[in-house]
Design a protein around this motif. Structure first.
Motif, PDB file in Angstrom:
ATOM      1  N   LEU A 148       5.198  18.410  31.586  1.00 25.45           N
ATOM      2  CA  LEU A 148       6.457  18.772  30.931  1.00 25.45           C
ATOM      3  C   LEU A 148       6.226  20.085  30.202  1.00 25.45           C
ATOM      4  O   LEU A 148       5.347  20.161  29.333  1.00 25.45           O
ATOM      5  CB  LEU A 148       6.899  17.707  29.935  1.00 25.45           C
TER       6      LEU A 148
ATOM      7  N   GLU B 119       9.739  12.018  28.407  1.00 24.74           N
ATOM      8  CA  GLU B 119       8.839  11.738  29.535  1.00 24.74           C
ATOM      9  C   GLU B 119       9.465  10.735  30.495  1.00 24.74           C
ATOM     10  O   GLU B 119       9.391  10.891  31.724  1.00 24.74           O
ATOM     11  CB  GLU B 119       7.500  11.220  29.022  1.00 24.74           C
TER      12      GLU B 119
ATOM     13  N   CYS C 196      12.171  12.327  32.592  1.00 26.39           N
ATOM     14  CA  CYS C 196      11.600  13.115  33.681  1.00 26.39           C
ATOM     15  C   CYS C 196      11.080  12.226  34.799  1.00 26.39           C
ATOM     16  O   CYS C 196      11.316  12.488  35.974  1.00 26.39           O
ATOM     17  CB  CYS C 196      10.484  14.003  33.141  1.00 26.39           C
TER      18      CYS C 196
ATOM     19  N   GLY D  22      12.819  12.168  38.407  1.00 24.42           N
ATOM     20  CA  GLY D  22      11.937  12.603  39.481  1.00 24.42           C
ATOM     21  C   GLY D  22      11.765  11.550  40.555  1.00 24.42           C
ATOM     22  O   GLY D  22      11.646  11.854  41.738  1.00 24.42           O
TER      23      GLY D  22
ATOM     24  N   SER E 200       6.410  16.350  37.691  1.00 27.65           N
ATOM     25  CA  SER E 200       6.732  17.409  36.738  1.00 27.65           C
ATOM     26  C   SER E 200       8.238  17.582  36.602  1.00 27.65           C
ATOM     27  O   SER E 200       9.032  16.958  37.323  1.00 27.65           O
ATOM     28  CB  SER E 200       6.101  18.729  37.191  1.00 27.65           C
ATOM     29  N   ASP E 201       8.600  18.475  35.676  1.00 31.43           N
ATOM     30  CA  ASP E 201      10.005  18.822  35.487  1.00 31.43           C
ATOM     31  C   ASP E 201      10.368  20.112  36.212  1.00 31.43           C
ATOM     32  O   ASP E 201      11.428  20.686  35.965  1.00 31.43           O
ATOM     33  CB  ASP E 201      10.312  18.966  33.991  1.00 31.43           C
TER      34      ASP E 201
ATOM     35  N   PRO F 288       8.296  19.558  42.603  1.00 29.72           N
ATOM     36  CA  PRO F 288       7.854  18.957  41.340  1.00 29.72           C
ATOM     37  C   PRO F 288       6.768  17.900  41.508  1.00 29.72           C
ATOM     38  O   PRO F 288       6.155  17.488  40.531  1.00 29.72           O
ATOM     39  CB  PRO F 288       9.137  18.322  40.805  1.00 29.72           C
TER      40      PRO F 288
END
Length: 375
Positions: free
Chosen positions: A95, A138, A141, A145, A304-305, A310
């Motif tokens: 992040l 978190e 995300c 995701g 990931s963001d 990602p």
């Protein structure tokens, strides 16, 4: 006029992916004569394994993982004596500019989905903007995701109720790979089908289906097949193709009501990139030591963001990395030149690790990319 060739069968199966081959096998076991029509020059559909020179492990351009809870898949693997190996479970989350291990990532995703509740309707994106705002950054995300990556769906198109129902089942989160490649599954499906009762026609691009009660005629080029029934296992994108466009199938009589229903569905979007690194990638100083640990198993998965690519994972101990993007991000990349996608992916990966971009590029000795949105 070209000569038309006629063929007869008890059942016609259109599509030789896993679903089509499984259906053909079941029908043949019951004594039916089956004609399987496949538009491509290969079997498998979204299972596409290659063995290119120089790669020390099977290269999967499509399906790769065995997920928990799929009893029929496990039965077929046992029948085909297909070996498996566990997937490294190191889970990293990036992040902003912070990367840290999150070993409970899968559990947190499932907990977030359960918070949707059984009464929620509408899309997941709306839920995230409403009740989902209470999620920690978190978890937000991880959950978004998961939908864009695993479900390959834009957040605004994914059913919130479906996500809750899936999480409520509590399926085993363990993951495995097939030792010799996912195409072993296709071989197992074919080996279980009596050849005297099933024939497979490759490069048979079906363009028309004429149907009546207990009678179907399927046309592909100069070939015609007739049978009392047809099983259609083609990709949703092909089923939705407009009349006159490449790959479109004309139904006569038209299936207007069914077309209205299937046009409300949407296929997932995914772009997959595999990088073969130098043989010393897990011992060189280019990649950070923590992701090179245990012969590359320390890399595991990176979530990931980031907007493009990602998600990354390793095929350790083999020097191979896989980048994955799905949902709206994959839709944006659809149709771009592979070299453009490669450059963007490497830029993203260098920022995630982090490591020197030019040095990372020097680690890559070969690569393969497949855009499933435009497939």
């Amino acid at each position: 006029m070209p000569r038309v060739n006629l063929h007869a069968a008890d059942v016609i199966v259109i599509g030789a992916g896993a679903a089509g081959l499984a259906a053909a096998g079941k029908l043949a076991e019951k004594g039916r004569r089956v004609a399987v029509l496949e538009a491509r020059e290969r079997l498998g559909g979204r299972i596409w394994t290659q063995q290119p020179a120089g790669w020390s492990c099977p290269l999967e351009l499509g399906a790769e993982f065995i997920h928990g809870g799929n009893a029929s898949l496990w039965r077929l693997m046992r029948k085909g004596r297909i070996g498996k190996r566990a997937v490294p479970q190191a889970q990293w989350l990036v992040l902003g500019d912070r990367r840290r291990l999150v070993p409970e990532a899968e559990e947190r995703i499932q907990l977030a989905m359960r918070r949707i509740g059984p009464a929620r309707r509408g899309d997941f994106g709306s839920w995230l903007r409403g009740p989902g705002r209470a999620l920690p950054a978190e978890d937000h995300c991880l959950a978004s995701g998961y939908v864009e990556g695993f479900e390959a769906a834009p957040l605004g198109r994914m059913s919130a109720a479906a996500l809750f129902a899936s999480a409520a089942t509590g399926a085993d989160g363990a993951q495995f790979r097939m030792d010799e490649g996912y195409d072993r599954l296709i071989a197992a499906l074919c080996s279980g089908t009596p050849r005297r009762r099933a024939s497979v026609w490759m490069k048979a691009v079906v363009s028309e289906i004429e149907w009546a009660e207990r009678h179907v005629m399927v046309g592909a080029g100069t070939e015609r097949w007739t049978a009392p029934a047809v099983v259609i296992t083609i990709p949703l994108g092909v089923l939705q193709a407009r009349p006159g466009s490449p790959g479109a199938i004309r139904f006569s009589p038209a299936l207007r009501e069914r077309r209205r229903l299937w046009n409300r569905l949407e296929p997932g979007h995914a772009v997959r990139l595999s990088l073969r690194l130098t043989a010393d990638a897990w011992t060189s100083g280019v990649l950070p030591p923590d992701v090179r640990a245990e012969g590359g198993r320390g890399f595991g998965f990176i979530r990931s963001d980031r907007r493009d690519f990602p998600v990354w994972w390793t095929e350790a101990p083999h020097p191979v990395l896989v980048g994955w993007t799905g949902g709206s991000a994959a839709k944006r990349l659809a149709g771009l030149k592979p070299e453009v996608i490669l450059r963007q992916a490497l830029k993203t990966l260098a920022g995630l690790l982090p490591c020197d971009g030019p040095a990372l590029e020097q680690l890559v000795v070969d690569w393969r990319m497949h855009d499933w949105t435009t497939d």
